[in-house]
Design a protein around this motif. Structure first.
Motif, PDB file in Angstrom:
ATOM      1  N   ILE A   1     -22.322  14.834 -26.179  1.00 12.95           N
ATOM      2  CA  ILE A   1     -22.340  13.509 -26.819  1.00 12.95           C
ATOM      3  C   ILE A   1     -20.979  12.834 -26.685  1.00 12.95           C
ATOM      4  O   ILE A   1     -20.892  11.641 -26.352  1.00 12.95           O
ATOM      5  CB  ILE A   1     -22.743  13.629 -28.307  1.00 12.95           C
ATOM      6  CG1 ILE A   1     -24.203  14.046 -28.432  1.00 12.95           C
ATOM      7  CG2 ILE A   1     -22.494  12.307 -29.043  1.00 12.95           C
ATOM      8  CD1 ILE A   1     -24.624  14.399 -29.850  1.00 12.95           C
ATOM      9  N   ASP A   2     -19.913  13.569 -26.950  1.00 13.18           N
ATOM     10  CA  ASP A   2     -18.558  13.003 -26.849  1.00 13.18           C
ATOM     11  C   ASP A   2     -18.281  12.520 -25.432  1.00 13.18           C
ATOM     12  O   ASP A   2     -17.699  11.441 -25.233  1.00 13.18           O
ATOM     13  CB  ASP A   2     -17.521  14.055 -27.257  1.00 13.18           C
ATOM     14  CG  ASP A   2     -17.568  14.368 -28.744  1.00 13.18           C
ATOM     15  OD1 ASP A   2     -18.163  13.576 -29.500  1.00 13.18           O
ATOM     16  OD2 ASP A   2     -17.021  15.415 -29.141  1.00 13.18           O
ATOM     17  N   THR A   3     -18.700  13.294 -24.445  1.00 10.50           N
ATOM     18  CA  THR A   3     -18.425  12.937 -23.046  1.00 10.50           C
ATOM     19  C   THR A   3     -19.185  11.677 -22.634  1.00 10.50           C
ATOM     20  O   THR A   3     -18.609  10.759 -22.044  1.00 10.50           O
ATOM     21  CB  THR A   3     -18.803  14.094 -22.113  1.00 10.50           C
ATOM     22  OG1 THR A   3     -18.022  15.252 -22.442  1.00 10.50           O
ATOM     23  CG2 THR A   3     -18.549  13.720 -20.659  1.00 10.50           C
ATOM     24  N   VAL A   4     -20.475  11.626 -22.925  1.00 15.34           N
ATOM     25  CA  VAL A   4     -21.261  10.457 -22.501  1.00 15.34           C
ATOM     26  C   VAL A   4     -20.805   9.196 -23.226  1.00 15.34           C
ATOM     27  O   VAL A   4     -20.848   8.088 -22.658  1.00 15.34           O
ATOM     28  CB  VAL A   4     -22.779  10.687 -22.691  1.00 15.34           C
ATOM     29  CG1 VAL A   4     -23.260  11.842 -21.823  1.00 15.34           C
ATOM     30  CG2 VAL A   4     -23.147  10.901 -24.152  1.00 15.34           C
TER      31      VAL A   4
ATOM     32  N   LYS B   1     -24.871   6.262 -18.951  1.00 15.35           N
ATOM     33  CA  LYS B   1     -26.088   5.580 -19.375  1.00 15.35           C
ATOM     34  C   LYS B   1     -27.296   6.498 -19.517  1.00 15.35           C
ATOM     35  O   LYS B   1     -28.241   6.167 -20.237  1.00 15.35           O
ATOM     36  CB  LYS B   1     -26.436   4.468 -18.373  1.00 15.35           C
ATOM     37  CG  LYS B   1     -25.393   3.369 -18.279  1.00 15.35           C
ATOM     38  CD  LYS B   1     -25.869   2.227 -17.389  1.00 15.35           C
ATOM     39  CE  LYS B   1     -26.035   2.671 -15.948  1.00 15.35           C
ATOM     40  NZ  LYS B   1     -26.393   1.530 -15.054  1.00 15.35           N
ATOM     41  N   ALA B   2     -27.302   7.630 -18.807  1.00 13.76           N
ATOM     42  CA  ALA B   2     -28.531   8.433 -18.769  1.00 13.76           C
ATOM     43  C   ALA B   2     -28.232   9.918 -18.639  1.00 13.76           C
ATOM     44  O   ALA B   2     -27.224  10.327 -18.046  1.00 13.76           O
ATOM     45  CB  ALA B   2     -29.409   7.976 -17.602  1.00 13.76           C
TER      46      ALA B   2
ATOM     47  N   VAL C   1     -29.309  15.493 -27.590  1.00 20.02           N
ATOM     48  CA  VAL C   1     -28.152  14.722 -27.121  1.00 20.02           C
ATOM     49  C   VAL C   1     -28.426  13.226 -27.251  1.00 20.02           C
ATOM     50  O   VAL C   1     -27.578  12.462 -27.739  1.00 20.02           O
ATOM     51  CB  VAL C   1     -27.806  15.079 -25.658  1.00 20.02           C
ATOM     52  CG1 VAL C   1     -26.753  14.121 -25.106  1.00 20.02           C
ATOM     53  CG2 VAL C   1     -27.317  16.515 -25.563  1.00 20.02           C
ATOM     54  N   VAL C   2     -29.606  12.794 -26.830  1.00 14.91           N
ATOM     55  CA  VAL C   2     -29.955  11.368 -26.901  1.00 14.91           C
ATOM     56  C   VAL C   2     -29.923  10.875 -28.341  1.00 14.91           C
ATOM     57  O   VAL C   2     -29.356   9.811 -28.649  1.00 14.91           O
ATOM     58  CB  VAL C   2     -31.342  11.123 -26.270  1.00 14.91           C
ATOM     59  CG1 VAL C   2     -31.784   9.683 -26.490  1.00 14.91           C
ATOM     60  CG2 VAL C   2     -31.312  11.443 -24.779  1.00 14.91           C
ATOM     61  N   GLU C   3     -30.533  11.640 -29.230  1.00 17.77           N
ATOM     62  CA  GLU C   3     -30.576  11.239 -30.639  1.00 17.77           C
ATOM     63  C   GLU C   3     -29.190  11.264 -31.266  1.00 17.77           C
ATOM     64  O   GLU C   3     -28.832  10.380 -32.060  1.00 17.77           O
ATOM     65  CB  GLU C   3     -31.531  12.159 -31.412  1.00 17.77           C
ATOM     66  CG  GLU C   3     -32.995  11.987 -31.033  1.00 17.77           C
ATOM     67  CD  GLU C   3     -33.480  10.562 -31.230  1.00 17.77           C
ATOM     68  OE1 GLU C   3     -33.156   9.954 -32.274  1.00 17.77           O
ATOM     69  OE2 GLU C   3     -34.161  10.042 -30.323  1.00 17.77           O
ATOM     70  N   GLY C   4     -28.394  12.286 -30.904  1.00 16.78           N
ATOM     71  CA  GLY C   4     -27.042  12.376 -31.449  1.00 16.78           C
ATOM     72  C   GLY C   4     -26.159  11.233 -30.979  1.00 16.78           C
ATOM     73  O   GLY C   4     -25.365  10.674 -31.757  1.00 16.78           O
ATOM     74  N   ALA C   5     -26.290  10.860 -29.721  1.00 17.42           N
ATOM     75  CA  ALA C   5     -25.514   9.737 -29.190  1.00 17.42           C
ATOM     76  C   ALA C   5     -25.921   8.434 -29.875  1.00 17.42           C
ATOM     77  O   ALA C   5     -25.070   7.600 -30.217  1.00 17.42           O
ATOM     78  CB  ALA C   5     -25.702   9.639 -27.679  1.00 17.42           C
ATOM     79  N   LYS C   6     -27.218   8.269 -30.082  1.00 19.77           N
ATOM     80  CA  LYS C   6     -27.719   7.068 -30.749  1.00 19.77           C
ATOM     81  C   LYS C   6     -27.159   6.956 -32.157  1.00 19.77           C
ATOM     82  O   LYS C   6     -26.769   5.864 -32.611  1.00 19.77           O
ATOM     83  CB  LYS C   6     -29.246   7.100 -30.780  1.00 19.77           C
ATOM     84  CG  LYS C   6     -29.884   5.875 -31.409  1.00 19.77           C
ATOM     85  CD  LYS C   6     -31.403   5.988 -31.380  1.00 19.77           C
ATOM     86  CE  LYS C   6     -32.058   4.772 -32.038  1.00 19.77           C
ATOM     87  NZ  LYS C   6     -33.546   4.888 -32.019  1.00 19.77           N
ATOM     88  N   ALA C   7     -27.083   8.094 -32.861  1.00 26.54           N
ATOM     89  CA  ALA C   7     -26.555   8.103 -34.229  1.00 26.54           C
ATOM     90  C   ALA C   7     -25.083   7.707 -34.266  1.00 26.54           C
ATOM     91  O   ALA C   7     -24.595   7.198 -35.280  1.00 26.54           O
ATOM     92  CB  ALA C   7     -26.744   9.487 -34.847  1.00 26.54           C
TER      93      ALA C   7
ATOM     94  N   GLN D   1     -25.994   4.033 -26.843  1.00 31.39           N
ATOM     95  CA  GLN D   1     -27.368   4.009 -26.344  1.00 31.39           C
ATOM     96  C   GLN D   1     -27.469   4.828 -25.058  1.00 31.39           C
ATOM     97  O   GLN D   1     -26.855   4.496 -24.048  1.00 31.39           O
ATOM     98  CB  GLN D   1     -27.820   2.566 -26.100  1.00 31.39           C
ATOM     99  CG  GLN D   1     -27.931   1.738 -27.365  1.00 31.39           C
ATOM    100  CD  GLN D   1     -28.916   2.335 -28.368  1.00 31.39           C
ATOM    101  OE1 GLN D   1     -30.036   2.714 -28.002  1.00 31.39           O
ATOM    102  NE2 GLN D   1     -28.498   2.427 -29.620  1.00 31.39           N
ATOM    103  N   LEU D   2     -28.222   5.894 -25.144  1.00 29.99           N
ATOM    104  CA  LEU D   2     -28.388   6.817 -24.026  1.00 29.99           C
ATOM    105  C   LEU D   2     -29.879   6.977 -23.774  1.00 29.99           C
ATOM    106  O   LEU D   2     -30.671   7.086 -24.695  1.00 29.99           O
ATOM    107  CB  LEU D   2     -27.758   8.169 -24.399  1.00 29.99           C
ATOM    108  CG  LEU D   2     -27.647   9.247 -23.327  1.00 29.99           C
ATOM    109  CD1 LEU D   2     -26.694   8.818 -22.216  1.00 29.99           C
ATOM    110  CD2 LEU D   2     -27.159  10.557 -23.960  1.00 29.99           C
ATOM    111  N   LYS D   3     -30.263   7.002 -22.500  1.00 27.48           N
ATOM    112  CA  LYS D   3     -31.684   7.132 -22.170  1.00 27.48           C
ATOM    113  C   LYS D   3     -31.926   8.394 -21.353  1.00 27.48           C
ATOM    114  O   LYS D   3     -30.995   8.971 -20.770  1.00 27.48           O
ATOM    115  CB  LYS D   3     -32.160   5.913 -21.372  1.00 27.48           C
ATOM    116  CG  LYS D   3     -31.540   5.795 -19.996  1.00 27.48           C
ATOM    117  CD  LYS D   3     -32.057   4.572 -19.250  1.00 27.48           C
ATOM    118  CE  LYS D   3     -31.437   4.478 -17.850  1.00 27.48           C
ATOM    119  NZ  LYS D   3     -31.935   3.304 -17.097  1.00 27.48           N
ATOM    120  N   ILE D   4     -33.173   8.827 -21.338  1.00 29.96           N
ATOM    121  CA  ILE D   4     -33.604   9.884 -20.422  1.00 29.96           C
ATOM    122  C   ILE D   4     -33.799   9.233 -19.065  1.00 29.96           C
ATOM    123  O   ILE D   4     -34.660   8.363 -18.902  1.00 29.96           O
ATOM    124  CB  ILE D   4     -34.910  10.550 -20.885  1.00 29.96           C
ATOM    125  CG1 ILE D   4     -34.748  11.177 -22.275  1.00 29.96           C
ATOM    126  CG2 ILE D   4     -35.363  11.585 -19.859  1.00 29.96           C
ATOM    127  CD1 ILE D   4     -33.814  12.362 -22.313  1.00 29.96           C
TER     128      ILE D   4
END
Length: 304
Positions: A231-234, A240-241, A256-262, A266-269
């Protein structure tokens, strides 16, 4: 329990071996492979002279795969066996040792020179087994299959060698395609995040930084610290993905997606990649080249 299962399977091998007779009838070479990537080599090199069966189909994780009684029967009936090696099929090592004493049994990845292999960071004495993600390395596996078939069926050696050269030319074209497509991704965005570390050879060959939640084997554990690291890296690099894998549970990447969103990123699959297994048979992704191009196109479309 694991030891009991292994002993039971080896007992089946011994019993079948005692009752089985060598197939002396004229006909195609009967080949059994573990992963379908190797089966694809055999089909392309062996052509009309081989019958191929791959034990591990779409969505199968070779790291945790345990041979079934029907697998043992297929292995026993084969004229030649090709598997990856370097502990990719870690639950089957004892079975391969037994088979090696009875018939030609080749670990194709172990034909690659050691100085061209990467070590497992968690087990430095064991090479990373995911060699099919560097086409130049995978051509050593093509040569090993070609040699194995030629030694067993010398009458068709010239045929196998010609088929192998044609196949390697197609692999070279795929390698060029991969480099051209990856060059479309901005350099700062060339970060490939997946569930486990299957793509390091791929990253080295095509210029991507690779990050996985788990180690080289899906048997490796991951925890909250691993999720937070990704999460920290992205977030810091504005990636973006991230990508799921067809043979690995999506739970870790979704975390990871949910943690980044929190945390406001905004991160997508970006899509599903084929890592340890290929796509369904009779589809483009069910071939090695088709699988490779699918991965390239999916990564580029998501990151460029």
């Amino acid at each position: 329990m694991k030891k009991f299962i292994t002993i039971a399977l080896l007992s089946i091998v011994a019993l079948v071996g005692c009752n089985a007779e060598a197939d002396t009838e004229e006909g195609n070479v009967k080949v059994v492979t573990t992963i379908a990537q190797i089966g694809d080599i055999v089909e392309n090199v062996g052509g009309e002279h081989v019958d191929v069966k791959s034990l591990m189909g779409p969505g199968t994780d070779p790291h945790t795969y345990k041979a079934t009684t029907s697998d043992i029967d297929n292995l026993q009936k084969a004229d030649v066996i090709f598997y990856n090696g370097h502990h990719l099929e870690g639950q089957m090592n004892d079975v391969f040792e037994k088979m090696r004493s009875e018939k030609p049994t080749h670990a194709v990845a172990e034909a690659i020179p050691e100085d061209m292999l990467d070590a497992d960071p968690e087990n430095p004495g064991i090479p990373d087994p995911h060699v099919w993600f560097d086409i130049n390395l995978w051509k050593y596996a093509v040569d090993e299959v070609t040699k194995g078939l030629s030694d067993l069926d010398p009458d068709n050696k010239e045929y196998y060698e010609k088929q192998a050269e044609n196949y390697k030319q197609k692999l070279d074209e795929t390698h060029t395609y991969a480099k051209e497509q990856i060059s479309q991704i901005p350099e700062e965005s060339r970060v490939l995040v997946t569930a486990h570390d299957a793509f390091h050879y791929f990253g080295k060959a095509y210029g991507l930084e690779v990050m996985g939640l788990q180690g080289l084997s899906t048997e490796s554990e991951y925890g909250l610290k691993d999720v937070q690291r990704i999460i920290d890296t992205v977030s810091e690099r504005n990636i973006k993905a991230v990508f799921v894998e067809s043979s690995v549970n999506e739970r870790s990447i979704n975390a990871v997606v949910e943690g980044a969103k929190a945390e406001g990123h905004q991160l997508k699959i970006g899509g599903e990649l084929y890592s340890d297994a290929m796509g369904p048979a009779d589809t483009e992704e069910g071939t090695y080249i088709g699988m490779f191009k699918h991965n390239i196109d999916t990564i580029v479309n998501a990151l460029k």
